[in-house]
Design a protein around this motif. Structure first.
Motif, mmCIF file in Angstrom:
data_model
loop_
_atom_site.group_PDB
_atom_site.id
_atom_site.type_symbol
_atom_site.label_atom_id
_atom_site.label_comp_id
_atom_site.label_asym_id
_atom_site.label_seq_id
_atom_site.Cartn_x
_atom_site.Cartn_y
_atom_site.Cartn_z
ATOM 1 N N UNK A 1 56.933 37.845 38.900
ATOM 2 C CA UNK A 1 55.944 37.414 39.890
ATOM 3 C C UNK A 1 55.361 36.059 39.474
ATOM 4 N N UNK A 2 54.498 35.556 40.285
ATOM 5 C CA UNK A 2 53.888 34.245 40.032
ATOM 6 C C UNK A 2 52.901 34.337 38.877
ATOM 7 N N UNK A 3 52.530 33.193 38.362
ATOM 8 C CA UNK A 3 51.507 33.131 37.326
ATOM 9 C C UNK A 3 50.178 32.810 37.989
ATOM 10 N N UNK A 4 49.442 33.860 38.348
ATOM 11 C CA UNK A 4 48.145 33.669 38.988
ATOM 12 C C UNK A 4 47.159 33.088 37.991
ATOM 13 N N UNK A 5 46.431 32.104 38.441
ATOM 14 C CA UNK A 5 45.336 31.541 37.663
ATOM 15 C C UNK A 5 44.081 32.069 38.337
ATOM 16 N N UNK A 6 43.505 33.103 37.733
ATOM 17 C CA UNK A 6 42.390 33.814 38.350
ATOM 18 C C UNK A 6 41.124 33.545 37.542
ATOM 19 N N UNK A 7 40.175 32.834 38.156
ATOM 20 C CA UNK A 7 38.926 32.542 37.462
ATOM 21 C C UNK A 7 37.885 33.632 37.677
ATOM 22 N N UNK A 8 38.134 34.547 38.587
ATOM 23 C CA UNK A 8 37.173 35.612 38.838
ATOM 24 C C UNK A 8 35.955 35.097 39.575
ATOM 25 N N UNK A 9 34.888 35.881 39.565
ATOM 26 C CA UNK A 9 33.664 35.499 40.275
ATOM 27 C C UNK A 9 33.020 34.336 39.528
ATOM 28 N N UNK A 10 32.880 33.214 40.227
ATOM 29 C CA UNK A 10 32.344 32.019 39.582
ATOM 30 C C UNK A 10 30.967 31.639 40.090
ATOM 31 N N UNK A 11 30.547 32.204 41.236
ATOM 32 C CA UNK A 11 29.202 31.899 41.720
ATOM 33 C C UNK A 11 28.758 32.946 42.711
ATOM 34 N N UNK A 12 27.441 33.042 42.852
ATOM 35 C CA UNK A 12 26.856 33.934 43.845
ATOM 36 C C UNK A 12 25.808 33.155 44.632
ATOM 37 N N UNK A 13 25.621 33.548 45.880
ATOM 38 C CA UNK A 13 24.611 32.926 46.737
ATOM 39 C C UNK A 13 24.100 33.994 47.693
ATOM 40 N N UNK A 14 22.822 34.325 47.577
ATOM 41 C CA UNK A 14 22.175 35.302 48.454
ATOM 42 C C UNK A 14 22.979 36.600 48.577
ATOM 43 N N UNK A 15 23.507 37.030 47.451
ATOM 44 C CA UNK A 15 24.243 38.299 47.421
ATOM 45 C C UNK A 15 25.739 38.172 47.607
ATOM 46 N N UNK A 16 26.197 37.085 48.244
ATOM 47 C CA UNK A 16 27.638 36.885 48.384
ATOM 48 C C UNK A 16 28.202 36.404 47.055
ATOM 49 N N UNK B 1 33.568 24.782 48.584
ATOM 50 C CA UNK B 1 33.813 23.546 47.831
ATOM 51 C C UNK B 1 33.523 23.747 46.344
ATOM 52 N N UNK B 2 32.427 24.425 46.035
ATOM 53 C CA UNK B 2 32.082 24.695 44.635
ATOM 54 C C UNK B 2 33.186 25.490 43.944
ATOM 55 N N UNK B 3 33.739 26.471 44.654
ATOM 56 C CA UNK B 3 34.807 27.296 44.081
ATOM 57 C C UNK B 3 36.052 26.458 43.815
ATOM 58 N N UNK B 4 36.431 25.615 44.783
ATOM 59 C CA UNK B 4 37.613 24.766 44.601
ATOM 60 C C UNK B 4 37.379 23.778 43.460
ATOM 61 N N UNK B 5 36.173 23.205 43.380
ATOM 62 C CA UNK B 5 35.854 22.287 42.272
ATOM 63 C C UNK B 5 35.978 22.985 40.921
ATOM 64 N N UNK B 6 35.525 24.232 40.844
ATOM 65 C CA UNK B 6 35.640 24.993 39.594
ATOM 66 C C UNK B 6 37.109 25.170 39.217
ATOM 67 N N UNK C 1 38.878 23.650 35.896
ATOM 68 C CA UNK C 1 39.611 24.523 34.989
ATOM 69 C C UNK C 1 41.013 23.993 34.726
ATOM 70 N N UNK C 2 41.615 23.387 35.737
ATOM 71 C CA UNK C 2 42.978 22.865 35.633
ATOM 72 C C UNK C 2 43.022 21.416 35.145
ATOM 73 N N UNK C 3 41.859 20.795 34.961
ATOM 74 C CA UNK C 3 41.818 19.411 34.523
ATOM 75 C C UNK C 3 42.244 18.423 35.598
ATOM 76 N N UNK C 4 41.956 18.767 36.851
ATOM 77 C CA UNK C 4 42.350 17.935 37.987
ATOM 78 C C UNK C 4 41.144 17.163 38.463
#
Length: 122
Positions: free
Chosen positions: A1-16, A108-113, A117-120
């Motif tokens: 299978x693919x090599x998933x790069x999973x950062x998990x939960x990286x932020x919360x906002x008002x419960x989401x 956007x915050x999630x994509x930036x994280x 992480x990938x050094x991009x």
């Protein structure tokens, strides 16, 4: 299978809660395989949204998965970063309060994280 790069939960906002995952892909079938693999984790399968975008040799793809407009946010960020042959998935577990336009900022915050992480550069 693919090599998933999973950062998990990286932020919360008002419960989401937001998580970000990515993988190298070169076709729609590989994108589908990544999504299937991610959703084998019950937490991701039960998420409110698994929004994604991919830049492939044959063109760009995106899916909002009910989070209207979020796929294009991911796609534009990937294009600006000149990231290709990749899929980025932003997962949201809805916390009970509407975020309005802030939901796009969280995507956007999630994509930036992920980029960080990938050094991009972004």
């Amino acid at each position: 299978m693919s090599d998933l790069i999973r950062l998990g939960v990286i932020l919360t906002d008002r419960g989401s809660k937001y998580a970000v995952t990515g993988a190298r892909v070169t076709s729609r079938s590989e994108v589908d395989a990544v999504l299937t693999e991610l959703k084998q984790d019950r937490a991701y399968a039960k998420a409110t949204h698994n929004t994604w975008a991919a830049v492939l040799p044959q063109g760009a793809l995106k899916a909002d998965d009910g989070e209207s407009g979020a796929g294009i946010v991911i796609l534009r960020m990937m294009e600006r970063a000149e990231m290709s042959d990749h899929v980025i998935i932003v997962t949201r577990w809805y916390g009970g309060k509407k975020l309005g336009g802030d939901r796009f900022r969280r995507v956007q915050d999630a994509v930036r994280a992920y980029f960080d992480d990938r050094g991009i550069g972004h």
